[in-house]
Design a protein around this motif. Structure first.
Motif, short mmCIF file in Angstrom:
data_model
loop_
_atom_site.label_atom_id
_atom_site.label_comp_id
_atom_site.label_asym_id
_atom_site.label_seq_id
_atom_site.Cartn_x
_atom_site.Cartn_y
_atom_site.Cartn_z
N SER A 149 -13.05 -7.07 -0.46
CA SER A 149 -12.49 -5.76 -0.81
C SER A 149 -11.12 -5.55 -0.18
O SER A 149 -10.72 -4.42 0.08
N LYS A 150 -10.43 -6.67 0.09
CA LYS A 150 -9.10 -6.62 0.71
C LYS A 150 -9.15 -5.93 2.08
O LYS A 150 -8.16 -5.34 2.52
N LYS B 79 -10.87 -3.25 2.73
CA LYS B 79 -11.01 -1.80 2.62
C LYS B 79 -12.46 -1.33 2.55
O LYS B 79 -12.74 -0.14 2.57
N GLU C 238 -1.68 -1.15 0.94
CA GLU C 238 -3.05 -1.13 0.42
C GLU C 238 -3.76 0.19 0.67
O GLU C 238 -4.75 0.51 0.02
N LEU C 239 -3.26 0.95 1.64
CA LEU C 239 -3.83 2.28 1.87
C LEU C 239 -3.87 3.09 0.58
O LEU C 239 -4.79 3.84 0.32
N TRP C 240 -2.84 2.89 -0.23
CA TRP C 240 -2.63 3.75 -1.40
C TRP C 240 -3.02 3.10 -2.72
O TRP C 240 -2.76 3.67 -3.78
N THR C 241 -3.60 1.94 -2.71
CA THR C 241 -3.98 1.30 -3.98
C THR C 241 -5.48 1.44 -4.22
O THR C 241 -6.24 1.72 -3.30
N ASP C 242 -5.88 1.24 -5.46
CA ASP C 242 -7.30 1.22 -5.87
C ASP C 242 -7.99 2.57 -5.72
O ASP C 242 -9.22 2.64 -5.64
N ILE C 243 -7.23 3.64 -5.69
CA ILE C 243 -7.84 4.97 -5.67
C ILE C 243 -8.19 5.38 -7.10
O ILE C 243 -9.26 5.90 -7.37
N TYR C 244 -7.25 5.07 -8.00
CA TYR C 244 -7.51 5.33 -9.43
C TYR C 244 -7.25 4.06 -10.23
O TYR C 244 -6.30 3.32 -9.96
N ALA C 245 -8.10 3.82 -11.20
CA ALA C 245 -7.86 2.75 -12.16
C ALA C 245 -6.86 3.28 -13.17
O ALA C 245 -6.94 4.43 -13.58
N ASP C 246 -5.89 2.43 -13.56
CA ASP C 246 -4.93 2.93 -14.54
C ASP C 246 -5.50 2.77 -15.94
O ASP C 246 -6.58 2.21 -16.14
#
Lengths: 459, 337
Positions: free
Chosen positions: B102-103, B105, B322-330
């Motif tokens: 999960s990188k 996370k 990475e803190l800010w990625t994968d919160i929403y799927a585009d």
């Protein structure tokens, strides 16, 4: 080859501990899993097991030692047949490894300059092309039409919930869907919100696109663990591998005379959660266009409807595929003197107040946020830069309300444009009473919105 | 029904036995290494080891087919290794590094692999049970013949949502195998103190779900039971319950001193019922393998585990972006089955 046995951390917070007792002595042969020592942490006495096999060559820290720092060498482990000498010990291969490299310090966020922001870019394009024919449609029908259109175009979309199929919907929102799509795709559930919210979320992980109807959002509190911990967080926790493309929908907020447990507005609750999107339409056109967008979205969407609005009619454009994007507010009335921001059923108070205020010579700009996450703050701020006054309107409770979030953002982003404190009109800070007169007073009223506007415009 | 004890000679090949030995040993050694890295402060937070329970996942994976799904709780390292996930990626997730599944996370409790049909790694006790039924719902909807192994513990078996899921799984004939890993302790509370009935599998009877108890320290018994369960589910008869009686040697998590049971109890289980020792014994007495053969396997596993530990230390921490990625799927990040 000799290796060091290190003082272990035995809890998430342990930095040092007492080496209470050795259960092995020098010369003992140990196998992985054998208990070497007892170590006292701040919470408990723990048994410390061997990982590697070998012979205890030297005990470096005697039992009874207090304040032994984590990762201090406490003994030397030799291979079978190897003997201990100080040279071996001087540079033993630590069986451990390097501590993680410190990441560079995060740049300290620079607070947004409060003074004189540039007018934000906003998308104020019309929702449908001028001249498009429209048809009077109730919010109820608009929601049903949106679901039916999306179910026709994607066979992975299905609807589940209590009484959605054979009963045709507790509030008749799903009327006719069972006839068209059959019981495989329009599914009556038992009264078991936690369970079916979990099943639907699992189905979304498995590649389907569920629409979950809660008979009302009050009952979704039984399911909120799956909505937040399972649906909203999994994309992040999986490093982007899998998420939950689904819609949780149903009536939210006060209906009429149903008392405290059936009359709660959850807008501010769900709006707080990263990973969720939150839509709360007022008009039928928005109900339809936002619902279609919600079903197509690859994220979990909370879709907050309102029982009182279900029967209201609005103009809905006659278009084959009408959608409304998330994060785009709608300006219902242009105005100069004050900005009134609302959403969902709050819009009825906002619009009524604006109408009455116009009669008194006060020109109010009325903005419907339509979605709360993402929230179109640029449209609000641009309006405040024109009117210099802001009133927010919602039925939910005051503490931690949607309005208080908007007020804080406007204060931070457009402080110098405000000529009066922002007033947040909300429901009263009480559980919803049953008595008709008390219930009326518990909700926000049009008169309160008018009074707030007069206060911020100093009239 | 009591746990089935195989009295007949097991019908199993030497290669199969060696495979089970290798897979169980990989989990054991991996977990020991994870415990060590935790002790060194390289793994943080909660870390729940699977030591003692290895036969459960190895036996059931032997009954699974490609495409079948699995989902479990936070005691998940064994499940991931057993379904073929890369030990490097699992260990690096434990240390919170970019090379983790999960990188970095998710951590120990929250790991996933779409490729291996592993759907987590869930930290809320019991939540994975309706989620697993939902995965099975999706498979039935698509008619693809797949089954889902939904693992949970004797502690989770007291959560209400488990029975909500049982009801709907039975009502809708979902192809889900509910695997109750009964290791006898819900954190520090023994089954006798937490659970009104000694045989948890019988609770399915209220919903018409067949179930059985299985000797979870014997990988062959687990595999046999798994095959019965899979056959039941795949034939469209709905869910099945396996209560696998097992035992964890370590505490509930790394910070649990496990004072609620005696050292003798643990030692007795280790010396008499150990799942790996049982297979080792079968291999040696059946002359399927020599001591040297097994030493070679031990060495091979040790190398794999050491390599994963090295990888988990060398892999960089995730970048701050990475803190800010994968919160929403585009919009284009379309889910596929």
């Amino acid at each position: 080859m000799a290796s060091e046995i290190l003082m272990p951390a035995l809890s998430p917070t342990m930095e040092e501990g007492t080496l209470a007792k050795w259960l092995v002595k020098e010369g003992d042969t140990v196998n992985s899993g054998d208990i070497l020592a007892e170590i006292e942490t701040d919470k408990a006495t723990m048994e410390f097991e061997a990982v590697d096999e070998g012979v205890i060559g030297k005990i470096l820290i005697p039992e009874g030692s207090e304040g032994v720092k984590v990762n201090t060498a406490i003994a030397v482990l030799l291979d079978e047949g190897e003997s201990y000498d100080a040279d071996t010990a001087s540079a033993p291969a630590a069986s451990g490894g390097a501590a993680p490299v410190e990441a560079p310090a995060a740049p300290t966020p620079v607070p947004a300059a409060a003074a004189a922001p540039a007018a934000p870019e906003v998308d104020d394009s019309p929702d449908w092309p001028e001249g498009t024919p429209t048809v009077q449609t109730t919010v109820r029908e608009a929601l049903r039409d949106a679901m039916a259109e999306e179910m026709r175009s994607d066979e992975n979309v299905f609807l589940m919930g209590e009484e959605v199929a054979e009963y045709q919907g507790a509030y008749k929102v799903s009327q006719g869907l069972l006839d068209e799509f059959g019981p495989k795709r329009v599914i009556d559930t038992p009264i078991t919100e936690h369970g079916f919210a979990g099943i639907a979320t699992g189905a979304a992980f498995g590649g389907l696109r569920p629409i979950v109807e809660f008979m009302t959002f009050n009952f979704a509190m039984q399911a909120i663990d799956h909505i937040i911990n399972s649906a909203a967080k999994t994309l992040y926790m999986s490093g982007g591998q899998m998420g939950a493309p689904m819609v949780f929908r149903g009536p939210n907020g006060a209906a009429a005379r149903v008392g405290a447990q059936h009359s709660q507005d959850y807008a501010a609750w769900y709006m707080q959660i990263p990973g969720l999107k939150v839509a709360m339409p007022y008009s039928a056109a928005d109900a339809k266009g936002l619902m279609k967008t919600a079903i197509r979205d690859n994220n979990p969407v909370i879709f907050l409807e309102n029982e009182i609005l279900y029967g209201r009619s609005f103009e809905v454009p006659k278009l084959d595929d009408f959608t409304v994007p998330f994060g785009k507010a709608r300006i219902w009335r242009q105005g100069e003197d004050v900005t009134i921001v609302s959403f969902g059923i709050g819009m009825q108070y906002a619009l009524q107040a604006a109408e009455k205020l116009a009669g008194e010579g006060i020109s109010a700009e009325v903005i419907d946020l339509r979605t709360l996450r993402p929230m179109d703050l640029p449209t609000v701020i641009k309006s405040v830069m024109k009117t210099n006054r802001l009133v927010t309107v919602e039925e939910g409770w005051p503490q931690g309300s949607v309005g208080s979030y908007i007020a804080s953002e406007v204060m931070q982003q457009a402080f110098d444009y405000l000529d009066a404190p922002v007033i947040t009109c909300t429901g009263k800070d009480v559980p919803m009473p049953y008595a008709a007169n008390l219930e009326k007073h518990a909700l926000v009223t049009t008169d309160e919105v008018i009074a707030a506007v007069k206060q911020v415009t100093y009239r | 029904m009591a746990a089935r004890k195989s009295t007949k000679k097991p019908n199993v090949s030497a290669d199969e036995l060696k495979t089970y030995y290798r897979e169980m040993l990989l989990i054991r050694r991996f977990e020991e290494k994870a415990g060590q890295l935790y002790g060194m402060g390289l793994i943080g937070g909660f870390c729940h080891l699977y030591i003692g329970q290895e036969a459960v996942v190895v036996g059931l994976e032997a009954a699974a087919e490609e495409g079948d799904k699995r989902i479990t709780s936070y005691r998940d390292h064994g499940h991931m290794l057993a379904c073929g996930m890369d030990p490097d990626g699992v260990m690096a997730e434990l240390t919170g590094r970019a090379g983790g599944y999960s990188k970095g996370k998710g951590g120990s409790m929250h790991m996933f692999s779409k490729e291996k049909h592993f759907y987590g790694g869930h930290g809320i006790v019991g939540a994975q049970v309706p989620l697993g039924a939902g995965l099975a719902f999706a498979d039935k909807y698509k008619g693809n013949g797949r089954v889902t192994f939904t693992y949970f513990g004797d502690g989770a078996a007291n959560q209400g949502q488990v029975y909500e899921a049982f009801n709907m799984a039975a009502l809708w004939d979902l192809p889900v195998i509910f695997v109750i890993e009964n290791n006898q302790y819900a954190m520090g509370t023994s089954q006798a103190r937490s659970t009104s009935t000694p045989d948890i599998y019988t609770r399915g009877a209220a919903f018409g779900i067949p179930g059985e108890a299985v000797d979870g320290m014997n990988v062959l018994s687990v595999k046999e039971a798994g095959e019965r369960a899979v056959a039941h589910c795949r034939s469209g008869k709905g869910p099945y319950i396996l209560e696998v009686k097992t035992y964890r040697y370590r505490g509930h998590s790394m910070s649990d001193p496990a004072k609620y049971r005696t050292r003798e109890e643990v030692q007795k289980m280790r010396s008499e019922r150990d799942p790996i020792e049982q297979v080792r014994e079968m291999l040696l007495t059946g002359k399927h393998a020599t001591e040297d053969d097994l030493k070679a396997i031990d060495k091979e596993i040790k190398d794999i585990v050491n390599k994963s530990a090295e990888f988990s230390k060398e892999s960089p921490e995730p970048s701050l972006d990475e803190l800010w990625t994968d919160i929403y799927a585009d919009a284009t990040q379309q889910q596929s089955a």
